[in-house]
Design an enzyme around this catalytic site. Structure first.
Site, mmCIF file in Angstrom:
data_model
loop_
_atom_site.group_PDB
_atom_site.id
_atom_site.type_symbol
_atom_site.label_atom_id
_atom_site.label_comp_id
_atom_site.label_asym_id
_atom_site.label_seq_id
_atom_site.Cartn_x
_atom_site.Cartn_y
_atom_site.Cartn_z
ATOM 1 N N ASP A 112 13.267 7.100 9.400
ATOM 2 C CA ASP A 112 12.183 7.476 10.308
ATOM 3 C C ASP A 112 11.954 6.394 11.357
ATOM 4 O OD1 ASP A 112 10.005 9.188 11.150
ATOM 5 O OD2 ASP A 112 8.631 7.686 10.294
ATOM 6 N N GLU A 128 13.523 1.730 19.567
ATOM 7 C CA GLU A 128 12.796 2.996 19.677
ATOM 8 C C GLU A 128 12.276 3.167 21.096
ATOM 9 O OE1 GLU A 128 9.817 3.331 16.631
ATOM 10 O OE2 GLU A 128 11.273 3.128 15.003
ATOM 11 N N ASP A 159 9.267 -7.025 -5.097
ATOM 12 C CA ASP A 159 8.201 -7.512 -4.215
ATOM 13 C C ASP A 159 7.759 -8.875 -4.727
ATOM 14 O OD1 ASP A 159 5.835 -8.078 -2.794
ATOM 15 O OD2 ASP A 159 5.443 -5.951 -2.498
ATOM 16 N N ALA A 194 3.362 8.309 10.408
ATOM 17 C CA ALA A 194 1.900 8.352 10.545
ATOM 18 C C ALA A 194 1.440 9.540 11.371
ATOM 19 C CB ALA A 194 1.405 7.061 11.195
ATOM 20 N N ARG A 239 0.815 -1.214 0.000
ATOM 21 C CA ARG A 239 0.000 0.000 0.000
ATOM 22 C C ARG A 239 0.849 1.265 0.000
ATOM 23 N NH1 ARG A 239 -2.737 -3.653 3.355
ATOM 24 N NH2 ARG A 239 -4.928 -4.012 2.833
ATOM 25 N N VAL A 240 1.821 1.349 0.923
ATOM 26 C CA VAL A 240 2.649 2.552 1.004
ATOM 27 C C VAL A 240 3.575 2.644 -0.198
ATOM 28 C CG1 VAL A 240 4.369 3.797 2.365
ATOM 29 C CG2 VAL A 240 2.512 2.578 3.517
ATOM 30 N N ARG A 280 10.107 -0.157 8.914
ATOM 31 C CA ARG A 280 10.409 -0.732 10.212
ATOM 32 C C ARG A 280 11.915 -0.746 10.435
ATOM 33 N NH1 ARG A 280 6.333 0.350 11.812
ATOM 34 N NH2 ARG A 280 4.663 -0.870 12.753
ATOM 35 N N HIS A 291 10.081 8.516 14.063
ATOM 36 C CA HIS A 291 8.926 7.703 13.665
ATOM 37 C C HIS A 291 7.685 8.589 13.459
ATOM 38 C CE1 HIS A 291 7.470 3.273 13.869
ATOM 39 N NE2 HIS A 291 6.766 3.953 12.982
#
Length: 528
Positions: A253, A258, A169, A280, A149-150, A229, A277
């Site tokens: 990011d 974390e 992919d 979103a 999706r991203v 990730r 991060h």
């Protein structure tokens, strides 16, 4: 029902839960034993990336129905343990897709033009115009690792800016890649051709360290952007590659640890841009993932489809009304079949005929398995039924046919031990009214609800009267009776729908009559 929320989500998500009549409890600082105590009476759990949902959590939460992840990644949730405990795990993959894609594009431009570095020096009083020679994206090649999706949204944004796109992919088809203007290639080719590499994959055993020292060397002179990730890109190798000039720059990011450790080597390299991060972190994205997750929790409570379930059968929301009546019907057929079958069940076959055969029936098949396993006293639901079947060595199959004999649609559940088998079939009358229409080859018309007694007996005068009288002696009222027989004077099968439970002594009295060969009492849905 109680929903425990252990990571901050937008208030709109909490309101969705409360508007649906459920309790939303926030506990943002719990962990360890405190989390186990807090989850003990919860029916739903909503988390982001900060809460580790381990097997111990599922062990402590006997009433838990669903874990909702307000976001995409679920590497902090033990999905196998969830499945073993019959708990749905669902994420919200759409809510922050646009935000994550836009942040990726922003990071790509920022590293290509050294925007943060120039900003910092100007704020410090330096006019360092001559120290930065940026890179244009026009005419360059974008390598996308993970065209989900991203990744697709990133390709859609950077492609029109003049970039050629290659993508790695293994789970996407060439046709879809071509629709996005991307060429599907293997990882080595993607790395060799990319000037900019963006990463959009979950952290799994397969992807951990996917982009390491050797892969970074293939990107000589290029840029790396990771907003997916931490751990997918080897941070130590990345820091070394940028510091040594192998790469022109990078932007991260996400990090392996974390909040990021102060001694992480990427923090010491000026040409690596870092953000905490923020992919979103937009108001719209936070509200979208919160409401999407809350909606799925409420749907699970209502036995409705959980659209983004990761470990349970799901169904398109528009199709659910068409299959919903068959879910309970298949479960009942499976339960009746298992109760009546005397062998060790080794195979389950679910057969669909007529209109229902055109639908996505995965959820119905899982419910049929649940029905079969319930009389065996296995802790099972539609989430873990396929896993239970696999662990027990039970083969499950589906058969579909457009032919439906005398009915618009029907569902049959057959159990077998390899030699003997037994089939129970059901249909819907008037679209919504379920009926069992066949049991072990006998035509019946039985309501699959409440207390049911199934008797096999010789087809002789007075047998049905004897059964009715015996039920009356025990104050068990008959709501309906349905009789089928092989031949006149042969064996008959009679189904009784009853208003009351059947005591063991009643069954013993019936079996004492030599005209009756078998009696089974089954409690179905709706039994009080």
């Amino acid at each position: 029902m109680k929903v425990l929320v252990t990571d901050p989500i937008a208030d709109a998500g909490l309101e969705r839960i409360r508007e649906a009549g459920h309790e939303a409890v926030t506990a943002y600082d719990v962990s360890g034993d405190e989390l186990l105590d807090a989850i003990s009476d919860a029916h739903g759990l909503i988390v982001r990336s900060g809460t580790e949902v381990t097997e111990a959590v599922f062990e402590a939460a006997e009433n838990l129905i669903i874990v909702g992840r307000a976001g995409i990644g679920v590497d902090n949730i033990d999905i196998d343990a969830a499945t073993d405990h019959g708990v749905i795990v669902a994420n919200a993959p759409e809510g922050n897709v646009r935000a994550a894609a836009e942040h990726t594009v922003a990071m790509a431009f920022a590293t290509a033009r050294s925007i943060p570095q120039a900003h910092a020096r100007l704020r410090a009083g330096e006019w360092a115009k001559g120290d930065y020679l940026g890179t244009e994206v026009n005419g360059k090649t974008l390598g996308v690792v993970g065209l989900g999706r991203v990744g697709q949204q990133v390709a859609k944004r950077l492609g029109p800016l003049g970039m050629d796109i290659v993508a790695f992919d293994p789970y996407i088809g060439e046709d879809r890649a071509e629709q996005l203007g991307a060429e599907l290639v293997d990882l080595d080719t993607c790395l060799d051709r990319a000037d900019f590499l963006t990463v959009h994959v979950p952290l799994t055993d397969e992807t951990e360290g996917l982009i390491g020292e050797a892969e970074l060397a293939q990107l000589e002179g290029g840029y790396v952007v990771n907003t997916s990730r931490g751990g997918v890109v080897d941070e130590a190798a990345l820091a070394e590659a940028v510091k040594d000039g192998v790469l022109a720059g990078a932007a991260l990011d996400v990090f392996t640890q974390e909040p990021v450790s102060p001694d992480n080597p990427v923090l010491d390299v000026d040409d690596i841009i870092v953000t905490p991060h923020l992919g979103a972190a937009t108001e719209a994205a936070q509200e979208n993932v919160a409401t999407s997750t809350a909606d799925q929790v409420v749907a699970a409570f209502n036995d409705e489809p959980v659209i983004n379930a990761l470990n349970a059968p799901s169904v398109d929301e528009s199709a659910f009304p068409r299959i919903r009546p068959y879910i309970g019907l298949a479960e009942t057929a499976g339960k009746v079949a298992a109760n009546l079958f005397e062998g060790r069940i080794g195979t389950i076959e679910v057969t669909y005929g007529g209109d229902i055969a055109e639908e996505d029936v995965e959820l119905i098949t899982a419910s049929a398995q649940k029905g079969v396993f319930e009389p065996l006293e296995w802790q099972v639901n539609a989430v873990n039924a396929p896993q239970v079947a696999k662990e027990r060595g039970i083969e499950v199959s589906e058969t579909k046919s457009r032919q439906a004999q005398d009915f618009q649609s029907f569902v049959s559940v057959t159990v077998t031990d390899g030699e003997e088998s037994l089939t129970v079939s059901g249909t819907l009358f008037a679209g919504e009214d379920p009926r069992l229409i066949s049991i072990d080859g006998y035509r019946v018309d039985a309501v699959p609800h409440g207390h049911m007694l199934v008797a096999r007996n010789r087809d002789e005068p007075g047998v049905i009267g004897f059964i009715g009288s015996t039920l009356g002696e025990y104050d068990v009222n008959i709501a309906g009776m349905f009789n089928g027989r092989e031949t006149i004077g042969g064996e008959a099968l009679t189904v009784y729908n009853l208003d009351d439970p059947v005591p063991d002594d009643l069954v013993a009295d019936l079996l004492a009559d030599d005209r009756i060969t078998d009696v089974s009492y089954i409690e179905l849905n709706g039994t009080e």
